[in-house]
Scaffold this motif. Sequence first.
Motif, PDB file in Angstrom:
ATOM      1  N   ILE A   1       0.845  -1.202   0.000  1.00 11.99           N
ATOM      2  CA  ILE A   1       0.000   0.000   0.000  1.00 11.99           C
ATOM      3  C   ILE A   1       0.878   1.250   0.000  1.00 11.99           C
ATOM      4  O   ILE A   1       0.634   2.210  -0.749  1.00 11.99           O
ATOM      5  CB  ILE A   1      -0.936  -0.014   1.223  1.00 11.99           C
ATOM      6  CG1 ILE A   1      -1.939  -1.154   1.081  1.00 11.99           C
ATOM      7  CG2 ILE A   1      -1.656   1.308   1.363  1.00 11.99           C
ATOM      8  CD1 ILE A   1      -2.752  -1.391   2.314  1.00 11.99           C
ATOM      9  N   VAL A   2       1.933   1.249   0.829  1.00 15.05           N
ATOM     10  CA  VAL A   2       2.815   2.421   0.910  1.00 15.05           C
ATOM     11  C   VAL A   2       3.522   2.644  -0.427  1.00 15.05           C
ATOM     12  O   VAL A   2       3.630   3.771  -0.914  1.00 15.05           O
ATOM     13  CB  VAL A   2       3.832   2.227   2.048  1.00 15.05           C
ATOM     14  CG1 VAL A   2       4.911   3.298   1.979  1.00 15.05           C
ATOM     15  CG2 VAL A   2       3.126   2.272   3.381  1.00 15.05           C
ATOM     16  N   LEU A   3       3.992   1.540  -1.041  1.00 16.32           N
ATOM     17  CA  LEU A   3       4.768   1.691  -2.273  1.00 16.32           C
ATOM     18  C   LEU A   3       3.927   2.219  -3.417  1.00 16.32           C
ATOM     19  O   LEU A   3       4.414   2.974  -4.257  1.00 16.32           O
ATOM     20  CB  LEU A   3       5.375   0.342  -2.665  1.00 16.32           C
ATOM     21  CG  LEU A   3       6.653  -0.041  -1.942  1.00 16.32           C
ATOM     22  CD1 LEU A   3       7.027  -1.464  -2.273  1.00 16.32           C
ATOM     23  CD2 LEU A   3       7.784   0.883  -2.330  1.00 16.32           C
ATOM     24  N   THR A   4       2.672   1.795  -3.493  1.00  8.73           N
ATOM     25  CA  THR A   4       1.854   2.217  -4.628  1.00  8.73           C
ATOM     26  C   THR A   4       1.011   3.441  -4.303  1.00  8.73           C
ATOM     27  O   THR A   4       0.224   3.871  -5.129  1.00  8.73           O
ATOM     28  CB  THR A   4       0.919   1.077  -5.072  1.00  8.73           C
ATOM     29  OG1 THR A   4       0.197   0.614  -3.928  1.00  8.73           O
ATOM     30  CG2 THR A   4       1.714  -0.065  -5.658  1.00  8.73           C
ATOM     31  N   HIS A   5       1.182   4.000  -3.095  1.00  5.65           N
ATOM     32  CA  HIS A   5       0.408   5.184  -2.748  1.00  5.65           C
ATOM     33  C   HIS A   5       0.928   6.384  -3.536  1.00  5.65           C
ATOM     34  O   HIS A   5       2.131   6.568  -3.689  1.00  5.65           O
ATOM     35  CB  HIS A   5       0.538   5.464  -1.249  1.00  5.65           C
ATOM     36  CG  HIS A   5      -0.185   6.690  -0.813  1.00  5.65           C
ATOM     37  ND1 HIS A   5      -1.545   6.747  -0.736  1.00  5.65           N
ATOM     38  CD2 HIS A   5       0.277   7.903  -0.445  1.00  5.65           C
ATOM     39  CE1 HIS A   5      -1.900   7.953  -0.338  1.00  5.65           C
ATOM     40  NE2 HIS A   5      -0.818   8.668  -0.151  1.00  5.65           N
ATOM     41  N   LYS A   6      -0.012   7.186  -4.046  1.00  6.95           N
ATOM     42  CA  LYS A   6       0.388   8.335  -4.845  1.00  6.95           C
ATOM     43  C   LYS A   6      -0.118   9.602  -4.172  1.00  6.95           C
ATOM     44  O   LYS A   6      -1.314   9.717  -3.893  1.00  6.95           O
ATOM     45  CB  LYS A   6      -0.190   8.197  -6.247  1.00  6.95           C
ATOM     46  CG  LYS A   6       0.525   9.063  -7.266  1.00  6.95           C
ATOM     47  CD  LYS A   6       0.299   8.579  -8.681  1.00  6.95           C
ATOM     48  CE  LYS A   6      -1.155   8.675  -9.074  1.00  6.95           C
ATOM     49  NZ  LYS A   6      -1.355   8.366 -10.499  1.00  6.95           N
ATOM     50  N   GLU A   7       0.781  10.538  -3.895  1.00  8.81           N
ATOM     51  CA  GLU A   7       0.360  11.813  -3.333  1.00  8.81           C
ATOM     52  C   GLU A   7      -0.328  12.638  -4.407  1.00  8.81           C
ATOM     53  O   GLU A   7       0.148  12.726  -5.546  1.00  8.81           O
ATOM     54  CB  GLU A   7       1.590  12.581  -2.809  1.00  8.81           C
ATOM     55  CG  GLU A   7       2.177  12.034  -1.542  1.00  8.81           C
ATOM     56  CD  GLU A   7       1.241  12.173  -0.350  1.00  8.81           C
ATOM     57  OE1 GLU A   7       0.410  13.097  -0.367  1.00  8.81           O
ATOM     58  OE2 GLU A   7       1.355  11.365   0.580  1.00  8.81           O
ATOM     59  N   ARG A   8      -1.474  13.274  -4.035  1.00  6.00           N
ATOM     60  CA  ARG A   8      -2.175  14.117  -4.997  1.00  6.00           C
ATOM     61  C   ARG A   8      -1.528  15.487  -5.019  1.00  6.00           C
ATOM     62  O   ARG A   8      -1.521  16.203  -4.009  1.00  6.00           O
ATOM     63  CB  ARG A   8      -3.653  14.215  -4.607  1.00  6.00           C
ATOM     64  CG  ARG A   8      -4.480  14.925  -5.630  1.00  6.00           C
ATOM     65  CD  ARG A   8      -5.938  14.777  -5.318  1.00  6.00           C
ATOM     66  NE  ARG A   8      -6.403  13.414  -5.532  1.00  6.00           N
ATOM     67  CZ  ARG A   8      -6.610  12.895  -6.731  1.00  6.00           C
ATOM     68  NH1 ARG A   8      -6.402  13.618  -7.803  1.00  6.00           N
ATOM     69  NH2 ARG A   8      -7.036  11.659  -6.858  1.00  6.00           N
ATOM     70  N   LEU A   9      -0.953  15.839  -6.169  1.00 12.62           N
ATOM     71  CA  LEU A   9      -0.225  17.104  -6.268  1.00 12.62           C
ATOM     72  C   LEU A   9      -1.129  18.252  -6.658  1.00 12.62           C
ATOM     73  O   LEU A   9      -0.895  19.391  -6.275  1.00 12.62           O
ATOM     74  CB  LEU A   9       0.912  16.987  -7.287  1.00 12.62           C
ATOM     75  CG  LEU A   9       1.972  15.950  -6.911  1.00 12.62           C
ATOM     76  CD1 LEU A   9       3.002  15.815  -8.018  1.00 12.62           C
ATOM     77  CD2 LEU A   9       2.651  16.351  -5.613  1.00 12.62           C
ATOM     78  N   VAL A  10      -2.179  17.985  -7.434  1.00 14.74           N
ATOM     79  CA  VAL A  10      -3.099  19.047  -7.845  1.00 14.74           C
ATOM     80  C   VAL A  10      -4.488  18.659  -7.363  1.00 14.74           C
ATOM     81  O   VAL A  10      -4.743  17.504  -7.037  1.00 14.74           O
ATOM     82  CB  VAL A  10      -3.103  19.234  -9.379  1.00 14.74           C
ATOM     83  CG1 VAL A  10      -1.777  19.801  -9.841  1.00 14.74           C
ATOM     84  CG2 VAL A  10      -3.385  17.923 -10.076  1.00 14.74           C
ATOM     85  N   ALA A  11      -5.397  19.678  -7.328  1.00  8.26           N
ATOM     86  CA  ALA A  11      -6.744  19.422  -6.839  1.00  8.26           C
ATOM     87  C   ALA A  11      -7.460  18.467  -7.780  1.00  8.26           C
ATOM     88  O   ALA A  11      -7.204  18.449  -8.988  1.00  8.26           O
ATOM     89  CB  ALA A  11      -7.512  20.735  -6.739  1.00  8.26           C
TER      90      ALA A  11
END
Lengths: 99, 282
Positions: free
Chosen positions: B181-191
């Motif tokens: 889960i941590v490895l494939t988690h993607k931070e949302r950079l734009v709204a």
Amino acid sequence: MNLSNYLVLSVLLFSIGATTVLVRRNAIIVFMGVELMLNAANLAFVTFARMHGDLTGQVVAFFVMVVAAAEVVVGLAIIVAIYRTRRSASVDDVNLLKS
Amino acid sequence: MTTMLHAGSVLAGIAEAGRTTTGEEVLFWILAPVMVLAALGLIFARRTVYAALSVILVMVSLAVLYVAQEAPFLGIVQVIVYTGAVMMLFLFVLMLVGVDVADTFADTLGAHRWVAALFGIGLGAVLISVVLRAADIAPQGLTAANEGGNPSGVARIIFGDYVITLQVVGILLITAAVGAIVLTHKERLVAKVGQRERADARIAAGEVLTPLPAPGVYARSNAMDVPALGPDGRPLEHSVSRVLRIRGQQRSVAEVHAHLDPGTGTGSTPPERTITGEEQVR
């Protein structure tokens, strides 16, 4: 039929898996080669359990399967993460640390 | 006396179980070549999906061999865990990464492939020579160990001798799940762009707000590939699906009109606005 036929089959599968890891460039296929090697080892464990009349070999094969499942989950997650940043699933393209 | 007789019969049973039956021999000699060929497919397959399918074949055959080798529990676990879960996960990732990713078989190092092949053959030769030293072990068979059922026997060992290992493996599985889960988690950079934002952007851009007109409906052709007619009788180009237009599969009004019988071309269209097929497309 001698039971060592099973062992020879297991060795053949193991060598093919090892060669796959060395030859192929696609990370997913390399990973499948590792899985093949684990499976070959499992076949050897099951055969030895039968030879010695002891179920411990089957238990070890069972633990190998569980650890392989965990390893696959993490490995495929790494492949997906690399693919997201590098747009490639080739093991040769992951050379950011080079030079 | 009776106990000795009993022990003797048990020993005979064990000796019987250690030997392979003819059926098992036939099964082995059918499955073993298939498995080796499928495993070779892993090396030589051009497409990744074919490689995955051949590995699935190897794993199902292994499950059959496990059942033949008095390990029915492992055989079923093999089918469920490996073919059911692991290989399906592989196929998922394969489709996610894209099956059309070019897998360059050509190496940057020319000799690398031959060195690897040599290594594989050498490894096989060494391991076979080691393994054949076990050929003279008298097989004892699992009849005695499997007396209360193979799953019960395996469970007795797992939950008896290997309880700590089992706990550690459980922790390992949870760690692996969290790690994935941590490895494939993607931070949302734009709204996040939702339906409202899309609608606002479309109005701001001044595009067509209404749905596009449906493709043409005629007396002789109500197909998707003919443009609709506007209120003024002129064909509306954008009413035909973009895909058909790009493929060049759309038909013009003139083509449909050519098939019409000239005597019956009235219908609901007023005579002064009869479609001739010469109308300008807009």
